[in-house]
Design an enzyme around this catalytic site. Structure first.
Site, PDB file in Angstrom:
ATOM      1  N   LYS A 118       0.860  -1.204   0.000  1.00 27.46           N
ATOM      2  CA  LYS A 118       0.000   0.000   0.000  1.00 27.46           C
ATOM      3  C   LYS A 118       0.888   1.243   0.000  1.00 27.46           C
ATOM      4  O   LYS A 118       0.665   2.178  -0.773  1.00 27.46           O
ATOM      5  CB  LYS A 118      -0.881  -0.002   1.252  1.00 27.46           C
ATOM      6  CG  LYS A 118      -1.527   1.326   1.581  1.00 27.46           C
ATOM      7  CD  LYS A 118      -2.461   1.255   2.771  1.00 27.46           C
ATOM      8  CE  LYS A 118      -1.766   1.468   4.077  1.00 27.46           C
ATOM      9  NZ  LYS A 118      -1.421   2.847   4.419  1.00 27.46           N
ATOM     10  N   ASN A 119       1.906   1.251   0.834  1.00 26.78           N
ATOM     11  CA  ASN A 119       2.694   2.469   1.045  1.00 26.78           C
ATOM     12  C   ASN A 119       3.714   2.743  -0.045  1.00 26.78           C
ATOM     13  O   ASN A 119       4.343   3.801  -0.044  1.00 26.78           O
ATOM     14  CB  ASN A 119       3.345   2.445   2.437  1.00 26.78           C
ATOM     15  CG  ASN A 119       2.289   2.556   3.523  1.00 26.78           C
ATOM     16  OD1 ASN A 119       1.116   2.844   3.247  1.00 26.78           O
ATOM     17  ND2 ASN A 119       2.686   2.296   4.751  1.00 26.78           N
ATOM     18  N   CYS A 136      -5.444  12.110  13.114  1.00 29.18           N
ATOM     19  CA  CYS A 136      -5.932  10.755  12.889  1.00 29.18           C
ATOM     20  C   CYS A 136      -6.231  10.189  14.267  1.00 29.18           C
ATOM     21  O   CYS A 136      -6.113  10.877  15.266  1.00 29.18           O
ATOM     22  CB  CYS A 136      -4.899   9.916  12.141  1.00 29.18           C
ATOM     23  SG  CYS A 136      -3.490   9.543  13.164  1.00 29.18           S
ATOM     24  N   ARG A 196      -0.946  14.838  13.146  1.00 26.89           N
ATOM     25  CA  ARG A 196       0.164  14.365  12.303  1.00 26.89           C
ATOM     26  C   ARG A 196       0.565  15.543  11.422  1.00 26.89           C
ATOM     27  O   ARG A 196      -0.032  15.808  10.404  1.00 26.89           O
ATOM     28  CB  ARG A 196      -0.251  13.126  11.511  1.00 26.89           C
ATOM     29  CG  ARG A 196      -0.363  11.919  12.449  1.00 26.89           C
ATOM     30  CD  ARG A 196      -0.858  10.684  11.765  1.00 26.89           C
ATOM     31  NE  ARG A 196       0.079  10.170  10.774  1.00 26.89           N
ATOM     32  CZ  ARG A 196      -0.242   9.160   9.966  1.00 26.89           C
ATOM     33  NH1 ARG A 196      -1.444   8.641  10.012  1.00 26.89           N
ATOM     34  NH2 ARG A 196       0.624   8.708   9.082  1.00 26.89           N
ATOM     35  N   ASP A 244       4.621   0.558  12.198  1.00 24.08           N
ATOM     36  CA  ASP A 244       3.405  -0.073  11.668  1.00 24.08           C
ATOM     37  C   ASP A 244       3.259  -1.524  12.109  1.00 24.08           C
ATOM     38  O   ASP A 244       2.242  -2.148  11.814  1.00 24.08           O
ATOM     39  CB  ASP A 244       3.393  -0.006  10.133  1.00 24.08           C
ATOM     40  CG  ASP A 244       3.225   1.419   9.653  1.00 24.08           C
ATOM     41  OD1 ASP A 244       3.424   1.674   8.463  1.00 24.08           O
ATOM     42  OD2 ASP A 244       2.912   2.287  10.488  1.00 24.08           O
ATOM     43  N   ARG A 284      -8.784  -0.434   4.665  1.00 20.47           N
ATOM     44  CA  ARG A 284      -7.925   0.582   4.052  1.00 20.47           C
ATOM     45  C   ARG A 284      -6.606  -0.029   3.614  1.00 20.47           C
ATOM     46  O   ARG A 284      -6.018   0.380   2.632  1.00 20.47           O
ATOM     47  CB  ARG A 284      -7.630   1.704   5.064  1.00 20.47           C
ATOM     48  CG  ARG A 284      -8.819   2.531   5.445  1.00 20.47           C
ATOM     49  CD  ARG A 284      -8.402   3.725   6.259  1.00 20.47           C
ATOM     50  NE  ARG A 284      -7.318   4.452   5.597  1.00 20.47           N
ATOM     51  CZ  ARG A 284      -6.805   5.585   6.062  1.00 20.47           C
ATOM     52  NH1 ARG A 284      -7.254   6.097   7.181  1.00 20.47           N
ATOM     53  NH2 ARG A 284      -5.836   6.201   5.428  1.00 20.47           N
TER      54      ARG A 284
HETATM   55  C1  EPZ Z   1       4.166   6.824   6.514  1.00 22.74           C
HETATM   56  O1  EPZ Z   1       3.356   7.868   7.020  1.00 22.74           O
HETATM   57  C2  EPZ Z   1       3.259   5.612   6.431  1.00 22.74           C
HETATM   58  N1  EPZ Z   1       2.140   5.896   5.539  1.00 22.74           N
HETATM   59  C3  EPZ Z   1       2.737   5.253   7.821  1.00 22.74           C
HETATM   60  O2  EPZ Z   1       2.006   4.042   7.697  1.00 22.74           O
HETATM   61  C4  EPZ Z   1       3.911   5.009   8.747  1.00 22.74           C
HETATM   62  O3  EPZ Z   1       3.429   4.775  10.061  1.00 22.74           O
HETATM   63  C5  EPZ Z   1       4.842   6.235   8.751  1.00 22.74           C
HETATM   64  O4  EPZ Z   1       5.253   6.536   7.405  1.00 22.74           O
HETATM   65  C6  EPZ Z   1       6.096   6.000   9.584  1.00 22.74           C
HETATM   66  O5  EPZ Z   1       6.807   4.919   9.071  1.00 22.74           O
HETATM   67  C7  EPZ Z   1       2.337   5.838   4.201  1.00 22.74           C
HETATM   68  O6  EPZ Z   1       3.425   5.563   3.742  1.00 22.74           O
HETATM   69  C8  EPZ Z   1       1.136   6.127   3.339  1.00 22.74           C
HETATM   70  P1  EPZ Z   1       6.242  10.142   8.490  1.00 22.74           P
HETATM   71  P2  EPZ Z   1       3.925   9.390   7.012  1.00 22.74           P
HETATM   72  O7  EPZ Z   1       6.177  11.445   7.779  1.00 22.74           O
HETATM   73  O8  EPZ Z   1       4.728   9.615   5.799  1.00 22.74           O
HETATM   74  C9  EPZ Z   1       6.596  13.320  11.959  1.00 22.74           C
HETATM   75  C10 EPZ Z   1       0.166   2.655   7.781  1.00 22.74           C
HETATM   76  O9  EPZ Z   1      -0.194   2.057   8.793  1.00 22.74           O
HETATM   77  N2  EPZ Z   1       6.346  14.326  10.910  1.00 22.74           N
HETATM   78  O10 EPZ Z   1       7.368   9.205   8.183  1.00 22.74           O
HETATM   79  O11 EPZ Z   1       2.772  10.271   7.275  1.00 22.74           O
HETATM   80  C11 EPZ Z   1       5.403  12.458  12.248  1.00 22.74           C
HETATM   81  O12 EPZ Z   1       4.544  13.075  13.187  1.00 22.74           O
HETATM   82  C12 EPZ Z   1       0.585   4.098   7.903  1.00 22.74           C
HETATM   83  O13 EPZ Z   1       0.278   2.164   6.625  1.00 22.74           O
HETATM   84  C13 EPZ Z   1       6.470  15.678  11.222  1.00 22.74           C
HETATM   85  O14 EPZ Z   1       6.771  16.039  12.364  1.00 22.74           O
HETATM   86  O15 EPZ Z   1       4.868   9.368   8.296  1.00 22.74           O
HETATM   87  C14 EPZ Z   1       6.054  11.206  12.806  1.00 22.74           C
HETATM   88  O16 EPZ Z   1       6.360  11.413  14.170  1.00 22.74           O
HETATM   89  C15 EPZ Z   1       0.204   4.676   9.236  1.00 22.74           C
HETATM   90  N3  EPZ Z   1       6.242  16.603  10.253  1.00 22.74           N
HETATM   91  C16 EPZ Z   1       7.357  11.097  12.022  1.00 22.74           C
HETATM   92  O17 EPZ Z   1       7.574  12.395  11.469  1.00 22.74           O
HETATM   93  C17 EPZ Z   1       5.910  16.246   8.972  1.00 22.74           C
HETATM   94  O18 EPZ Z   1       5.745  17.138   8.121  1.00 22.74           O
HETATM   95  C18 EPZ Z   1       7.314  10.104  10.895  1.00 22.74           C
HETATM   96  O19 EPZ Z   1       6.198  10.421  10.074  1.00 22.74           O
HETATM   97  C19 EPZ Z   1       5.778  14.874   8.673  1.00 22.74           C
HETATM   98  C20 EPZ Z   1       6.011  13.935   9.656  1.00 22.74           C
END
Ligand code: EPZ
Length: 438
Positions: free
Chosen positions: A41-42, A136, A141, A325, A417
């Site tokens: 998915k990701n 969420c 987020r 995840d 999802r």
């Molecule tokens: C991706 O989300 C995945 N989703 C998530 O999987 C996964 O949990 C996450 O990466 C972490 O591995 C998809 O790929 C569609 P991040 P993403 O930006 O990109 C902080 C699932 O279950 N952050 O890597 O949204 C954030 O709060 C989903 O399939 C900021 O602070 O995650 C977190 O603490 C759930 N500012 C950390 O970075 C930003 O602008 C990592 O988030 C963006 C993120």
């Protein structure tokens, strides 16, 4: 109480016939046999967004049939992009007639990954209007790293009435970006925006998740020039334009991990096929530490698990560390462990909405900030529980596989999802599990 707020937050767009189905599990059946994992998915979501970068026809294979994939295709259709499935997992995307438009709140709020259109729209059209995703189930987020990345490439970005409004009237230019926090989404948006920016872009602390590696390789196949792939230092040399390409989706390492935990929690013997073992290092080593024996082949993994897992400590980290995840699924597993375990989520400090629901099944879990102390018990007891997010819903089903009696998991729209026919895959391995229509 967050769970109560969560209960109140189901909007009519989510209460659909399938969405309010229940998954009912009768615990006590040991899983055994062979099961195939699907496409990631990701990885699918950013690669679909990348079709905005160059008009033409793209052919993808191993594309999972998931709600989030349909949501992304619906989002792309707002930009004039057509798509149709040519086989159960093959998808053709035609972006010949693509045009700029707004990424509307009613779609973005259902799937945060919609923000992946920001970079491509800005790169292709010089402006983008994308709704902020909002929070969420487990809290806010932020998207500050996405916005700052676009600004580092020369865009002006404002927030206006809940929308990100980004403009680059003279086009994007290469920049130097250093991420304080490793972000999968922000790295993906930056890659797609920088691919055709004028000049060189360097990235420090880029996410190295396999899904980002897949995006890099796809962009290179579209004509992008990226070096340092799957290392935290990336260099992108902007090119004037890209062209369409075809790609197979990589395996879904989180679905694979979930199926392996389903085997482990039932003391089972299962082989998962359609796997890239290089994506599973941390998950496999934690399963071994918890007492399972693991056999790795080039595209499959076999797990043989003891009656009960051994207690372990788990801390989530960016790839190649233990994936956040997989945190909820391991919490279910360790709830029946042979002793006390600790789980720390360093990525999302409040990704614990599954704790209250696991405790309804009798689990003994104590939360201290972003650390869960899990006292393993010889048995859980089935009960009605409520899914709160994608991986929490999987964790509740896993717990139901081993809980005495029947467990009823409601709000399976969360599950749909990101998992394709999970209950059928588990049933084929011997689980007593079925989906009951609302
Ligand atoms: C991706 O989300 C995945 N989703 C998530 O999987 C996964 O949990 C996450 O990466 C972490 O591995 C998809 O790929 C569609 P991040 P993403 O930006 O990109 C902080 C699932 O279950 N952050 O890597 O949204 C954030 O709060 C989903 O399939 C900021 O602070 O995650 C977190 O603490 C759930 N500012 C950390 O970075 C930003 O602008 C990592 O988030 C963006 C993120």
């Amino acid at each position: 109480m967050k769970i109560d707020q969560e209960r109140a937050r189901v909007t009519d767009s989510e209460v659909t016939a399938t969405g309010m189905d229940e998954i009912r599990v009768l615990g006590g059946y040991r899983l055994q046999g062979k099961v195939a994992a699907g496409g990631s998915k990701n990885a699918t979501l950013p690669l679909l967004a990348a079709t905005l970068l160059a008009p033409g026809t793209y052919r993808f294979t191993n594309v999972p049939e998931l709600k989030d994939v349909s949501t992304m295709l619906e989002m792309l259709s707002r930009f004039g992009i057509k798509s149709h499935r040519t086989g159960t997992h093959d998808l053709t995307v035609d972006s010949t007639g693509s045009h700029n438009a707004e990424a509307p709140y009613e779609l973005v709020k259902t799937m945060r990954a919609s923000i992946y259109v920001l970079g491509p729209l800005l790169a292709r059209y010089g402006e983008a209007r994308v709704s902020l995703p909002g929070g969420c189930a487990w809290g806010p987020r932020p998207v500050d790293l996405h916005i700052r990345s676009m600004e580092q490439l020369g865009a002006e970005v404002d927030i206006d009435h809940g929308y990100i409004v980004a403009r680059a009237p003279n086009g994007l230019r290469g920049g130097n970006i250093s991420f304080d926090v490793s972000s999968v989404g922000a790295t993906g948006n930056l890659l797609m925006a920088a691919a055709t920016a004028a000049g060189r872009t360097t990235v420090e602390n880029a996410a190295c998740e396999p899904e980002i590696q897949a995006l890099c390789e796809f962009l290179v196949s579209m004509g992008a020039r990226i070096t340092g792939i799957c290392r935290p230092q990336l260099v992108i040399e902007g090119v004037p334009e890209l062209h369409p390409a075809d790609a197979p989706m990589i395996p879904d390492r989180i679905e694979v991990g979930t199926l392996l935990v389903a085997a482990a929690i039932t003391g089972g013997d299962v082989e998962v096929t359609g796997v890239d073992p290089t994506h599973l290092g941390a998950t496999l080593s934690k399963l071994e530490a918890a007492g399972s024996s693991i056999e790795v082949a080039p595209d499959s993994v076999r797990i043989r698990a003891p009656e009960r897992p051994e207690p372990i400590s788990v801390t989530t980290r960016p790839f190649p560390g233990f994936p956040t995840d997989m945190q909820a699924q391991f919490m279910a597993l360790l709830s029946v462990g042979n002793g006390a375990s600790t789980i720390v989520d360093t990525i999302y400090h409040d990704r614990f909405t599954h704790v209250a629901e696991l405790m309804r099944l009798g689990a003994d879990i104590r939360l201290e900030g972003n650390t869960a102390h899990v006292r393993g018990l010889p048995a859980l007891s089935g009960a009605p529980v409520m899914a709160t997010d994608l991986r929490a819903s999987a964790a509740l089903i896993l717990a139901g596989l081993v809980a005495g009696g029947e467990t009823r998991v409601s709000r399976v729209y969360h599950l749909d999802r990101g998992y394709e026919r999970l209950e059928q895959k588990l049933q084929a391995l011997g689980a007593s599990i079925r989906r009951v229509k609302a």
